[in-house]
Design an enzyme around this catalytic site. Sequence first.
Site: not given
Ligand code: NI
Length: 393
Positions: A80, A138
């Site tokens: 991401d 994440e």
């Molecule tokens: Ni990172």
Amino acid sequence: MTKIVESAKALMPKLVEIRRDFHEYPETSQNEVETSRKVASYLKEMGCDQVIENVGGHGVIGIIKGKKNGKTVALRADMDALQIQEMNDVEYKSRNDGVMHACGHDNHMTGLLGAAKLLCQNRDEICGTVKLVFQPAEEFSPVGGSRGMLESGYLDDIGAIFGLHVWPDLPHGTVGIKAGPLMAATDHFTITIHGKTAHGAKPDQGIDAVVLGAQFVMAAQSIVSRKVNPLDNAVVTFGIFNAGTRYNIIAGECVLDGTVRTLNEKTRDMIEETMRKLLDGLCLQSGATADIVYGRGYPALVNHAEDAALVRRTAVSLFGEENVEDVQDPAMPAEDFSFYLKEKKGAFVWLGTAKEGKEVWPLHNSRFDVDEDILWRGAALLAQTAMDYLAEK
Ligand code: NI
């Protein structure tokens, strides 16, 4: 030069093309639709035996089976990007308005795809199976994407998991390794103390939320100084103290908002428990009531010593002792790779990107960028780590 280094360098034109493709079209956490589709297609192109899509959301797992029997190991990259408008003036600048790969996850995915190619080229020598884990979300704290990957069951059979993060605090090409805690747990608390308003000249008729808030802030200062082992580290920070409506009114409410950073679970539990006890004591003594919302973010990232040592040996064999740094102090940002390391063995390392003579921009900055020469290094390190792990087990 080892064979893997040579092969990884030969992949550079392709790796640069892939990295720029990811960089130009970044997607935020839980929206990695196109990124996921591209990852799956690249994994097939690299020669993976099996590609599993839509794991834990937009996650993708590629599987490579070695010619010899053995254990299973996982390598992970996050997918991401962040809600940041890119300020770099480069030909591969983000084309998605307000979204940017400012944490370098484009490089992580590219490195892992390069590793996929290198592993496929060396199937004959691989003793076991490698699972290439492309994880979404994440940056989506406190939820994170790693738990979804673990819950999918596809990682149940792995012996260990390894991953890396590009790191502008280390010189370009340097691999930073540390056994034990590497990154912190980050928690967020909000406390509301409910007192009783009264005339400012008649404090005995009210319950003063300003005084109680101040007492709580001061009492909490003794947690780190008196309750945490002096050889351990922790932070308790109050970022917001809001109370009161007028200079001559006893405040009826006080809101305290802050963060706790810790490097191990015992200390983390102790701090939460102590804050709750201090608050109960304060209410008992004053007649006030209070609520605490204590939100747990990612846990501390704690590397397993044996696996950190393995990556160290691999890094030295690939890049030489001079390009490996034994990291002394953990960093206080968080990483949801920590969830894998709570359930599985493994290690997470930093790959330095600070190029001499070039201005260094931090992660999550609108000008963050890396020298693409880093890509073959990431690919070689991941592939060789997996092969070394399987050969030793
Ligand atoms: Ni990172």
